[in-house]
Design a protein around this motif. Structure first.
Motif, PDB file in Angstrom:
ATOM      1  N   SER A 104      25.274 -45.256   3.013  1.00 16.64           N
ATOM      2  CA  SER A 104      26.640 -45.551   2.556  1.00 16.64           C
ATOM      3  C   SER A 104      27.070 -46.966   2.963  1.00 16.64           C
ATOM      4  CB  SER A 104      27.629 -44.511   3.090  1.00 16.64           C
ATOM      5  OG  SER A 104      27.949 -44.759   4.439  1.00 16.64           O
ATOM      6  N   PHE A 137      25.227 -49.262   0.565  1.00  9.72           N
ATOM      7  CA  PHE A 137      25.751 -49.063  -0.787  1.00  9.72           C
ATOM      8  C   PHE A 137      27.153 -49.680  -0.888  1.00  9.72           C
ATOM      9  CE2 PHE A 137      27.333 -46.293  -4.341  1.00  9.72           C
ATOM     10  CZ  PHE A 137      26.472 -46.804  -5.296  1.00  9.72           C
ATOM     11  N   GLY A 138      27.923 -49.536   0.178  1.00 11.14           N
ATOM     12  CA  GLY A 138      29.274 -50.114   0.216  1.00 11.14           C
ATOM     13  C   GLY A 138      29.248 -51.637   0.084  1.00 11.14           C
ATOM     14  N   ALA A 157      26.415 -44.566  -8.008  1.00  7.19           N
ATOM     15  CA  ALA A 157      27.570 -43.922  -7.363  1.00  7.19           C
ATOM     16  C   ALA A 157      27.810 -42.535  -7.964  1.00  7.19           C
ATOM     17  CB  ALA A 157      28.810 -44.793  -7.516  1.00  7.19           C
ATOM     18  N   CYS A 176      25.608 -40.054  -6.352  1.00  8.88           N
ATOM     19  CA  CYS A 176      26.114 -39.658  -5.017  1.00  8.88           C
ATOM     20  C   CYS A 176      27.176 -38.569  -5.209  1.00  8.88           C
ATOM     21  CB  CYS A 176      26.764 -40.838  -4.289  1.00  8.88           C
ATOM     22  SG  CYS A 176      25.718 -42.271  -4.026  1.00  8.88           S
ATOM     23  N   LYS A 177      28.107 -38.888  -6.119  1.00  8.69           N
ATOM     24  CA  LYS A 177      29.263 -38.013  -6.318  1.00  8.69           C
ATOM     25  C   LYS A 177      28.860 -36.639  -6.866  1.00  8.69           C
ATOM     26  CE  LYS A 177      33.907 -38.000  -8.341  1.00  8.69           C
ATOM     27  NZ  LYS A 177      33.835 -36.622  -8.828  1.00  8.69           N
ATOM     28  N   HIS A 236      27.735 -34.621  -4.004  1.00  8.54           N
ATOM     29  CA  HIS A 236      28.861 -34.296  -3.117  1.00  8.54           C
ATOM     30  C   HIS A 236      29.757 -33.214  -3.734  1.00  8.54           C
ATOM     31  CE1 HIS A 236      28.424 -38.486  -1.069  1.00  8.54           C
ATOM     32  NE2 HIS A 236      27.555 -37.595  -0.628  1.00  8.54           N
ATOM     33  N   ARG A 269      28.828 -30.832  -0.835  1.00 12.15           N
ATOM     34  CA  ARG A 269      29.426 -31.347   0.402  1.00 12.15           C
ATOM     35  C   ARG A 269      30.859 -30.905   0.549  1.00 12.15           C
ATOM     36  NH1 ARG A 269      30.874 -37.659   1.573  1.00 12.15           N
ATOM     37  NH2 ARG A 269      32.379 -37.111  -0.044  1.00 12.15           N
TER      38      ARG A 269
HETATM   39  C1  ASC Z   1      29.802 -44.702  -1.366  1.00 11.91           C
HETATM   40  C2  ASC Z   1      29.773 -43.650  -0.438  1.00 11.91           C
HETATM   41  C3  ASC Z   1      29.616 -42.512  -1.117  1.00 11.91           C
HETATM   42  C4  ASC Z   1      29.501 -42.789  -2.567  1.00 11.91           C
HETATM   43  C5  ASC Z   1      30.455 -42.015  -3.384  1.00 11.91           C
HETATM   44  C6  ASC Z   1      30.328 -42.382  -4.836  1.00 11.91           C
HETATM   45  O1  ASC Z   1      29.903 -45.895  -1.112  1.00 11.91           O
HETATM   46  O2  ASC Z   1      29.872 -43.718   0.874  1.00 11.91           O
HETATM   47  O3  ASC Z   1      29.535 -41.307  -0.631  1.00 11.91           O
HETATM   48  O4  ASC Z   1      29.695 -44.205  -2.661  1.00 11.91           O
HETATM   49  O5  ASC Z   1      31.753 -42.272  -2.960  1.00 11.91           O
HETATM   50  O6  ASC Z   1      31.229 -41.632  -5.589  1.00 11.91           O
END
Ligand code: ASC
Length: 148
Positions: free
Chosen positions: A42, A45-46, A135, A138-139, A142, A146
């Motif tokens: 993260s 990625f950030g 992204a 990731c989502k 989650h 998550r």
């Molecule tokens: C990020 C981060 C996540 C993903 C998510 C994308 O930077 O920490 O968990 O992107 O937010 O939707």
């Protein structure tokens, strides 16, 4: 091949086929391991997000290095979701919806690999174009797996 090589190979195969939980001394170690890999991912990625969204100046070599780290980290967390490692933010569905969870992992790994290619293209537009799909992967995981 030395005479020991077949034994070394057999040991390596056995280690790889051990239940994932057995790779960690205790469940808390598995939880810490997967959370650590996801946290490192993260962070990198950030940094890419900051460039993609114009909050940080575009730096082609930093983008490539960050994307490489995301792609490397994307491979790590999954063995740490073995049997009897429930906890952290992990939803119980992880241990019930094997195929779906695996599909989400593979999607992230594939998108992160494309992110490396995009970051190495050396232009901000390529990075921006692949940031969103990564992204989204990731989502997607989650959303299903998550707890907030
Ligand atoms: C990020 C981060 C996540 C993903 C998510 C994308 O930077 O920490 O968990 O992107 O937010 O939707």
């Amino acid at each position: 091949m030395t005479r020991l090589a077949p034994f070394a190979l057999a040991a390596a195969c056995a280690a790889l086929s051990l239940p994932a939980a057995a790779q960690f001394a205790k469940p808390e170690d598995a939880i810490k391991y997967r959370q650590s890999a996801l946290f490192v991912m993260s962070q990198h990625f950030g940094r890419l997000g900051a460039m993609a969204n114009g909050r940080a100046p575009y730096d082609a070599s930093a983008a490539a290095a960050n994307a490489e780290m995301v792609a490397d980290m994307a491979k790590l967390p999954w063995t740490a979701f073995g049997a009897s490692t429930e906890g952290g933010k992990a939803k119980p569905e992880i241990w019930k919806e094997d195929a779906k969870f695996k599909e989400r992992q593979e999607k992230l790994i594939a998108e992160a690999a494309k992110l490396v290619t995009a970051a190495k293209a050396g232009n901000l537009d390529a990075l921006k174009a692949q940031f969103g799909p990564t992204a989204a992967s990731c989502k997607a995981c989650h959303d299903s797996f998550r707890n907030q």
